[in-house]
Scaffold this active site. Structure first.
Site, PDB file in Angstrom:
ATOM      1  N   ASP A 334       0.900  -1.234  -0.050  1.00 38.34           N
ATOM      2  CA  ASP A 334      -0.157   0.494  -0.200  1.00 38.34           C
ATOM      3  C   ASP A 334       1.085   1.332   0.042  1.00 38.34           C
ATOM      4  O   ASP A 334       1.930   1.326  -0.124  1.00 38.34           O
ATOM      5  CB  ASP A 334      -0.483  -0.189   1.492  1.00 38.34           C
ATOM      6  CG  ASP A 334      -0.277   0.352   2.679  1.00 38.34           C
ATOM      7  OD1 ASP A 334       1.342   0.114   2.572  1.00 38.34           O
ATOM      8  OD2 ASP A 334      -0.950   0.186   3.294  1.00 38.34           O
ATOM      9  N   ASP A 336       1.186   4.571   2.100  1.00 32.02           N
ATOM     10  CA  ASP A 336       1.266   5.191   3.639  1.00 32.02           C
ATOM     11  C   ASP A 336       1.131   6.759   4.059  1.00 32.02           C
ATOM     12  O   ASP A 336       2.714   6.930   3.542  1.00 32.02           O
ATOM     13  CB  ASP A 336       1.892   4.726   4.764  1.00 32.02           C
ATOM     14  CG  ASP A 336       1.336   2.806   4.592  1.00 32.02           C
ATOM     15  OD1 ASP A 336       0.431   2.962   5.459  1.00 32.02           O
ATOM     16  OD2 ASP A 336       2.985   2.687   4.594  1.00 32.02           O
ATOM     17  N   ASP A 423      -3.351   4.132   2.368  1.00 34.14           N
ATOM     18  CA  ASP A 423      -3.424   4.677   4.363  1.00 34.14           C
ATOM     19  C   ASP A 423      -3.208   5.886   4.759  1.00 34.14           C
ATOM     20  O   ASP A 423      -2.003   6.815   4.220  1.00 34.14           O
ATOM     21  CB  ASP A 423      -2.487   4.061   5.202  1.00 34.14           C
ATOM     22  CG  ASP A 423      -3.464   2.359   4.961  1.00 34.14           C
ATOM     23  OD1 ASP A 423      -4.024   1.805   4.674  1.00 34.14           O
ATOM     24  OD2 ASP A 423      -2.080   1.458   5.844  1.00 34.14           O
TER      25      ASP A 423
HETATM   26  N1  CTP Z   1       0.889   0.976  11.366  1.00 32.95           N
HETATM   27  C1  CTP Z   1       0.418   1.617  13.131  1.00 32.95           C
HETATM   28  N2  CTP Z   1      -0.379   1.701  13.061  1.00 32.95           N
HETATM   29  C2  CTP Z   1      -2.185   1.264  12.221  1.00 32.95           C
HETATM   30  C3  CTP Z   1      -1.133   1.061  10.742  1.00 32.95           C
HETATM   31  C4  CTP Z   1       0.478   0.631  10.674  1.00 32.95           C
HETATM   32  O1  CTP Z   1       1.126   1.987  13.739  1.00 32.95           O
HETATM   33  N3  CTP Z   1      -3.012   1.611  12.561  1.00 32.95           N
HETATM   34  C5  CTP Z   1       2.587   1.087  11.517  1.00 32.95           C
HETATM   35  C6  CTP Z   1       2.947  -0.835  11.483  1.00 32.95           C
HETATM   36  O2  CTP Z   1       3.320  -0.773  12.307  1.00 32.95           O
HETATM   37  C7  CTP Z   1       3.995  -0.390  10.405  1.00 32.95           C
HETATM   38  C8  CTP Z   1       4.258   1.149   9.317  1.00 32.95           C
HETATM   39  O3  CTP Z   1       2.743   1.268  10.086  1.00 32.95           O
HETATM   40  O4  CTP Z   1       5.094  -0.002  10.862  1.00 32.95           O
HETATM   41  C9  CTP Z   1       3.456   0.369   8.430  1.00 32.95           C
HETATM   42  O5  CTP Z   1       2.183  -0.361   8.258  1.00 32.95           O
HETATM   43  P1  CTP Z   1       1.959  -1.276   6.699  1.00 32.95           P
HETATM   44  O6  CTP Z   1       1.594   0.026   5.737  1.00 32.95           O
HETATM   45  O7  CTP Z   1       1.291  -2.462   6.841  1.00 32.95           O
HETATM   46  O8  CTP Z   1       3.266  -1.470   6.065  1.00 32.95           O
HETATM   47  P2  CTP Z   1       4.785  -1.581   5.369  1.00 32.95           P
HETATM   48  O9  CTP Z   1       6.205  -1.349   6.327  1.00 32.95           O
HETATM   49  O10 CTP Z   1       4.492  -0.411   4.803  1.00 32.95           O
HETATM   50  O11 CTP Z   1       4.675  -2.572   4.668  1.00 32.95           O
HETATM   51  P3  CTP Z   1       4.564  -2.255   3.050  1.00 32.95           P
HETATM   52  O12 CTP Z   1       5.557  -2.063   1.339  1.00 32.95           O
HETATM   53  O13 CTP Z   1       4.141  -4.315   2.286  1.00 32.95           O
HETATM   54  O14 CTP Z   1       2.839  -1.354   2.613  1.00 32.95           O
HETATM   55 MN    MN Z   2       3.017   0.232   4.045  1.00 35.58          MN
HETATM   56 MN    MN Z   3      -0.076   0.482   5.724  1.00 36.04          MN
END
Ligand code: CTP
Ligand code: MN
Ligand code: MN
Length: 499
Positions: A334, A336, A423
């Protein structure tokens, strides 16, 4: 309101130069003169502890003078601290107390210098001992990911891929402890700058249990692990892995579907007894797109859309890329973003406005908006749930491929857009640093930061705040660097947090 009265008091007392060279403020325990070692403690924590001690009547000297009676260090192993002390040419070093921070914190709690006991001392390594110790010039690997630098250049991918399968399988079997154990082992291996060539290379590494070592040995000797291969070939593992690849489907739901005999996504879809929630319905509808990795170019295009959309709400919105892309990853599941506005309280309603605009542009495919439940008065929270309390939303956007730089037209595609998971989180401006540190990840890095804060520093860290249990104060931070400094940790760059 947020600062406790103690730290407010300290701020008022602070002179223009916060840590003057002479310990004139403290006179109560004149026979005890403390020196705090800055190395590994960090400047801001040292300043903070100095002010704290002085407010309690302690003499704290800023220089390692002949008057110093108690040298206090934090996080310095004896074999590093002693050679450093000897380099400083401290007079009468052998008659000076060289102490661990535990002496200091106990004294702060007691409001007076507690008697020095053996367990407080950082013993000078004896010469004899030194010769039989392993070569101390080899850097020791910390058990905490936040004391390791982990880039994306993983020299032990064969091993970490295998151990990740075991971790995942334990997760599917609901064995949280074992799962976490393997994830820690994976994380340690990812931080190494060289590939392990034999099991002997792993003897001094932390977090590697017997099971992990057996798998490592098998792979180093035979090229693969029968245990891992068996899991990979296991129908249950394969099915649960497939089901949990759908947005909105966790291990519990996947297990439920597996138990009623379902084995493929088509079977789930055509089974009329299964009721999807909104998230799962979107997960199935856009499965083809959102199961594919998001590229950096796509993430940038999404960033432009969010920026434009948010600027309609306020010209002061700042958009920060966070998550995996902020750690230098080339692909993500995703994208963020953190959105902030400088005016306090103005973040309320920012995301609903963004969502409305995206909807009116016809590019909002799915949205799950979560209102803020953040309450300063309820901090510190002792429950470190994965979710924080800020206003946030989980979206699926329709990204026109024409907006993506370097995107070749693909005639085999039936459509000119791709569904992308996004997100967004909107913390109050003064919570930005904590939110950024929390959302930048990786998950394992976050876990270890919190564990380190709690076990090594007596502090509580989450996405909202850092609380010092010893002094009962909230520690303020404007940047991630501030938080690392409060924790007495060397700063780790986002691209070194791929733990
Ligand atoms: N996170 C958080 N609270 C949330 C959602 C996510 O603190 N409600 C944190 C997670 O712990 C993570 C970071 O946000 O460290 C990013 O989450 P995620 O998008 O799931 O993972 P990524 O590390 O960005 O991996 P990817 O590249 O697969 O998206
Ligand atoms: Mn992510
Ligand atoms: Mn995320």
């Amino acid at each position: 309101m947020f600062q406790t009265s103690l730290s407010t008091l300290l701020r008022k007392r602070r002179r223009p130069e916060s840590t003057p060279a002479h310990p004139q403020q403290g006179k109560k325990f004149g026979e005890v003169i403390v020196y705090l070692v800055e190395r590994r403690m960090g400047k801001s924590r040292r300043n903070f502890l100095t002010s704290l001690a002085r407010s309690k009547g302690f003499c704290v000297d800023n220089t390692l003078s002949a008057e110093v009676t108690h040298i206090v260090a934090e996080g310095n192993p004896a074999h590093e601290l002693w050679p450093w002390l000897q380099e400083q040419d401290v007079p009468h070093l052998d008659n000076t107390n060289v102490l661990d921070i535990t002496w200091f914190t106990e004294s702060m709690r007691a409001g007076r210098p507690v008697p020095v006991e053996e367990q407080h001392r950082i013993q000078k390594p004896s010469l004899q001992l030194k010769t039989c110790l392993p070569d101390t010039s080899l850097p020791t690997v910390s058990q905490y990911a936040c004391q390791r630098r982990t880039t994306l250049d993983n020299r032990n991918k064969v091993l970490t891929d295998a151990l990740e399968v075991l971790a995942e399988n334990y997760e599917f079997n609901d064995s949280k402890g074992s799962c976490l154990g393997f994830r820690r082992a994976v994380s340690v291996l990812k931080s190494l700058t060289t590939a392990l060539s034999c099991l002997q290379d792993a003897v001094d590494l932390p977090c590697l249990g017997e099971e992990s070592k057996m798998v490592i040995e098998e792979i180093l000797e035979c090229g693969s692990s029968s245990r891992v291969d068996n899991i990979l070939a296991d129908e249950r593992y394969q099915t649960l892995k497939l089901f949990t690849s759908v947005f909105g489907v966790g291990p519990k739901t996947a297990e439920k579907w597996y138990r009623i005999g379902l084995r493929s996504l088509e079977q789930i879809h055509s089974n009329s007894s299964i009721h999807f929630n909104r998230m799962q319905a979107a997960g199935f509808l856009y499965y083809e797109d959102i199961s594919k990795p998001v590229t950096i170019a796509e993430a940038k295009a999404v960033g432009c859309i969010i920026e434009e959309t948010a600027s309609c709400y306020s010209s002061n919105v700042t958009i920060s890329l966070t998550g995996g892309f902020c750690r230098g990853k080339e692909f993500g599941h995703d994208v963020d973003f953190i959105l902030t506005v400088p005016e306090p309280g103005k973040e309320d309603g920012l995301l609903p406005a963004v969502i409305d605009t995206l909807r009116s542009q016809g590019i909002l495919l799915y949205s799950d908006f979560q209102e803020s439940t953040f309450d300063l008065n309820k901090l510190p929270s002792r429950r470190f749930e994965a979710m924080d309390h800020f206003e946030k939303c989980f979206l699926i956007l329709k990204l026109q491929m024409g907006l993506v730089e370097g995107q070749q037209a693909d005639p085999s595609r039936r459509r000119d857009w791709k569904a992308v998971r996004v997100d967004l989180v909107a913390p109050p401006a003064d919570r930005y640093a904590f939110c950024l540190l929390g959302w930048t990840g990786s998950t394992q890095f976050e876990r270890d930061l919190r564990r380190f804060a709690r076990l090594e520093r007596g502090m509580l860290l989450d996405n909202h705040a850092l609380y010092d249990k010893t002094t009962n104060t909230f520690l303020q931070a404007k940047t991630e660097e501030d938080i690392f400094a409060h924790l007495g940790l060397d700063y780790i760059e986002p691209w070194q947090r791929n733990a």
